[in-house]
Design a protein around this motif. Structure first.
Motif: not given
Length: 169
Positions: A2-7, A9-10
């Motif tokens: 999830n952290m990779k997806v958030v980074v 997308w950011g």
């Protein structure tokens, strides 16, 4: 995960925001310049009645648009347009000479080439310099154009009728 997806997308949001700001700041680069070869069309926002005389000649066609004062029925201004119908170096030279001349109260605008040119003349009848106009009379006669300081519409129509077959309103 999830952290990779958030980074990611950011990062994508920041890239698109940067592109949007860059595009907003450089809008003037995207504007297209006006077409230089487009013929000049005079703005007809003058108050008054309008009458038209037109004629087709051997070397081109001409049209006179008279703007009349509604109260006195006198001519305020005349817009003359001349369009060449065939390639003639003498008429193009005359039109070029007119375009390069300076006559107070009369403006000349030439567009096109020697094979297909258009000459637009705007004359303020009451304020034109008739002495300077005499200096370009030879070029005007080559094109069959009549510019006179006459403010009476019927008198101007008579002068045009003496020059050729004009059809008037």
């Amino acid at each position: 995960m999830n952290m990779k997806v958030v980074v990611i997308w950011g990062f994508v949001v920041l890239v698109f925001a940067g592109l949007g700001i860059f595009g907003m700041l450089n809008q003037d680069i995207l504007e297209t310049p006006p077409d230089i070869n487009a013929p000049y069309v005079p703005n007809d926002n003058v108050q008054g009645k309008s009458m038209v005389c037109s004629s087709t000649r051997d070397n081109g066609s001409s049209s006179y648009r008279f703007t009349l004062d509604e109260t006195t029925n006198n001519i305020k201004s005349v817009n003359i347009s001349y369009s060449a119908s065939n390639a003639d170096i003498d008429t193009y030279t005359a039109a070029t000479n007119l375009n390069n001349s300076i006559v107070n109260g009369v403006t000349f605008t030439l567009s096109g080439t020697s094979t297909d040119f258009a000459l637009i003349i705007t004359a303020n009848v009451g304020s034109m310099d008739t002495v300077a106009l005499e200096s370009v009379s030879a070029d005007l006669s080559k094109l069959g154009i009549i510019i006179e300081g006459v403010t009476d519409y019927e008198t101007y129509k008579t002068a045009l009728a003496s020059a050729g077959a004009y059809t008037c309103d």
